[in-house]
Scaffold this motif. Structure first.
Motif, PDB file in Angstrom:
ATOM      1  N   ASP A   1       0.827  -1.208   0.000  1.00  0.00           N
ATOM      2  CA  ASP A   1       0.000   0.000   0.000  1.00  0.00           C
ATOM      3  C   ASP A   1       0.862   1.261   0.000  1.00  0.00           C
ATOM      4  N   ILE A   2       1.286   1.687  -1.191  1.00  0.00           N
ATOM      5  CA  ILE A   2       2.113   2.887  -1.290  1.00  0.00           C
ATOM      6  C   ILE A   2       1.307   4.120  -0.922  1.00  0.00           C
TER       7      ILE A   2
ATOM      8  N   LEU B   1       2.438   7.164   1.675  1.00  0.00           N
ATOM      9  CA  LEU B   1       2.452   8.602   1.375  1.00  0.00           C
ATOM     10  C   LEU B   1       1.536   9.376   2.315  1.00  0.00           C
ATOM     11  N   GLU B   2       0.403   8.777   2.681  1.00  0.00           N
ATOM     12  CA  GLU B   2      -0.505   9.445   3.622  1.00  0.00           C
ATOM     13  C   GLU B   2       0.152   9.623   4.989  1.00  0.00           C
ATOM     14  N   ARG B   3       0.973   8.662   5.366  1.00  0.00           N
ATOM     15  CA  ARG B   3       1.710   8.787   6.630  1.00  0.00           C
ATOM     16  C   ARG B   3       2.785   9.870   6.522  1.00  0.00           C
TER      17      ARG B   3
ATOM     18  N   LYS C   1      20.314  18.298   7.254  1.00  0.00           N
ATOM     19  CA  LYS C   1      19.018  17.770   6.857  1.00  0.00           C
ATOM     20  C   LYS C   1      18.534  16.718   7.861  1.00  0.00           C
ATOM     21  N   ALA C   2      17.235  16.707   8.099  1.00  0.00           N
ATOM     22  CA  ALA C   2      16.642  15.630   8.901  1.00  0.00           C
ATOM     23  C   ALA C   2      16.416  14.434   7.986  1.00  0.00           C
ATOM     24  N   VAL C   3      16.594  13.233   8.521  1.00  0.00           N
ATOM     25  CA  VAL C   3      16.431  12.027   7.709  1.00  0.00           C
ATOM     26  C   VAL C   3      15.470  11.066   8.394  1.00  0.00           C
ATOM     27  N   ILE C   4      14.433  10.697   7.664  1.00  0.00           N
ATOM     28  CA  ILE C   4      13.463   9.714   8.125  1.00  0.00           C
ATOM     29  C   ILE C   4      13.642   8.456   7.284  1.00  0.00           C
ATOM     30  N   GLY C   5      13.706   7.314   7.931  1.00  0.00           N
ATOM     31  CA  GLY C   5      13.776   6.043   7.222  1.00  0.00           C
ATOM     32  C   GLY C   5      12.430   5.347   7.284  1.00  0.00           C
ATOM     33  N   LEU C   6      12.165   4.506   6.293  1.00  0.00           N
ATOM     34  CA  LEU C   6      10.916   3.738   6.294  1.00  0.00           C
ATOM     35  C   LEU C   6      11.175   2.404   5.621  1.00  0.00           C
ATOM     36  N   GLY C   7      10.771   1.318   6.276  1.00  0.00           N
ATOM     37  CA  GLY C   7      10.990   0.004   5.696  1.00  0.00           C
ATOM     38  C   GLY C   7      10.219  -1.072   6.426  1.00  0.00           C
ATOM     39  N   MET C   8      10.451  -2.315   5.994  1.00  0.00           N
ATOM     40  CA  MET C   8       9.797  -3.471   6.601  1.00  0.00           C
ATOM     41  C   MET C   8      10.604  -3.938   7.819  1.00  0.00           C
TER      42      MET C   8
ATOM     43  N   ASP D   1       3.639  -0.749  11.042  1.00  0.00           N
ATOM     44  CA  ASP D   1       3.004   0.152  12.001  1.00  0.00           C
ATOM     45  C   ASP D   1       2.054   1.127  11.316  1.00  0.00           C
ATOM     46  N   ILE D   2       2.271   1.349  10.013  1.00  0.00           N
ATOM     47  CA  ILE D   2       1.373   2.224   9.255  1.00  0.00           C
ATOM     48  C   ILE D   2       0.069   1.506   8.952  1.00  0.00           C
TER      49      ILE D   2
END
Length: 261
Positions: A38-39, A43-45, A134-141, A161-162
Motif C-alpha cells: 500500500d504505497i 504517502l498518507e503517513r 538535513k533531517a532524515v526519516i527512514g521507512l521500511g519493513m 506500524d502504518i
C-alpha cells in the motif's frame, strides 16, 4: 497558530521495499505473487510530516509492472533502472544516493529526506545528509531493515506500524450524517496524525493545515460549514473531539478525542 510545514524529498528503493514485503509473507498468494503493498498508505503517513516536494522510486519497472499504475496515480516519478545482474541493483542504490545529494546541495528549501529502504548500504548517505543539516526519516519493513540504518536515521517508521495503526475515536461514522462523514473522517485522521507527531497543543489552524495536506481540495464550505471553527464545534457535539479555547489567542484548540484517546 500554524507551524511552517517541512519540505520533504521521498526517495524509494522500490526493489528493497517490494521484495521485503513479499518475503514477510504479506505479498499475496503463492510464490511471486505481487501482493497489495500500500504505497498510498505510506504517502498518507509521510504527508503528516510536511509537504512532499519530490517523490521518486527506483527500480527495474519491467519486473514490477503491476505497480506502475498505482505509482503513477500517486504522482511518484518512476526512475527506470534496468537490471543487469548485481550491477543493476547497485546502480539503483548509487542513483538514489546521487539524486539525494544533488537535492541536498541544490534545493535548500528541502529540509527533510525520507529514504524508503531497509538497506544498510544507505547508512553513509544518511550520515552525509545529516552533516548538511538535513533531517532524515527512514521507512521500511521490520524483517528486512538493517538495525544500523534504523539507528542512524532521526526517525524510522515501519511499514507494518502504518497499515496496522490503532483506530481513533469510539464514535462510529455511521452515527454521523452521511453528507458530513468525509469531513469528520478527515478531521479524525488529522488529529491522529498530530498525536503521532506528539503535538501537545493542536491549534485549529494546525489541524486544518494537516487536513489540507492530506486532501488539498478540502474545504469546510463543501460540507455546509461557514467556518472551520463551526466544523470543529459540530464534531464536538457529535462526540468525536473535545475542544478548549486558547487563553492568549482566543482560537480553538483540539484537546483530543472525546473517548480520551
Amino acid at each position: 497558530m500554524s507551524e511552517e510545514a517541512h519540505s520533504l524529498a521521498v526517495l524509494i528503493d522500490f526493489e528493497n521495499l517490494a521484495l521485503g514485503f513479499e518475503r514477510s509473507g504479506q505479498g499475496g498468494r503463492g510464490k511471486g505473487a505481487p501482493g497489495t503493498f500500500d504505497i498510498k498508505a505510506v504517502l498518507e503517513r509521510l504527508v503528516e510530516k510536511g509537504k512532499l516536494i519530490v517523490k521518486r522510486a527506483y527500480a527495474d519497472w519491467g519486473r514490477f509492472a503491476q505497480y506502475r499504475e498505482v505509482m503513477h496515480d500517486a504522482g511518484i516519478q518512476m526512475m527506470e533502472i534496468p537490471e543487469r545482474g548485481m550491477t543493476g541493483k547497485n546502480y539503483a542504490d548509487i542513483q538514489l544516493a546521487v539524486d539525494a545529494l544533488d537535492l541536498c546541495y541544490s534545493k535548500e528549501h528541502i529540509d527533510t529526506f525520507v529514504i524508503v529502504s531497509g538497506d544498510s548500504d544507505f547508512t553513509p548517505l544518511v550520515s552525509k545528509l545529516k552533516e548538511n543539516g538535513k533531517a532524515v526519516i527512514g521507512l521500511g519493513m521490520k524483517d528486512s531493515t538493517s538495525d544500523l540504518l534504523a539507528a542512524n536515521c532521526d526517525e524510522f517508521i515501519y511499514y507494518e506500524d502504518i497499515v496496522h495503526a490503532p483506530s481513533g475515536p469510539a464514535v462510529p461514522l455511521t452515527s454521523i450524517p452521511k453528507a458530513k462523514r468525509p469531513a469528520i473522517k478527515l478531521l479524525i485522521e488529522a488529529v491522529e496524525a498530530l498525536q503521532r507527531e506528539n503535538k501537545d497543543v493542536m491549534y485549529s489552524s494546525m489541524v486544518k493545515d494537516t487536513m489540507k495536506r492530506k486532501q488539498p481540495q478540502f474545504s469546510e464550505s463543501s460540507f455546509g460549514y461557514r467556518s472551520f471553527s463551526e466544523l470543529l464545534q459540530d464534531a464536538q457535539k457529535m462526540g468525536v473531539i473535545t475542544l478548549r479555547t486558547d487563553q492568549r489567542s482566543g482560537t480553538w484548540v483540539v484537546e483530543g478525542f472525546a473517548n480520551g484517546k
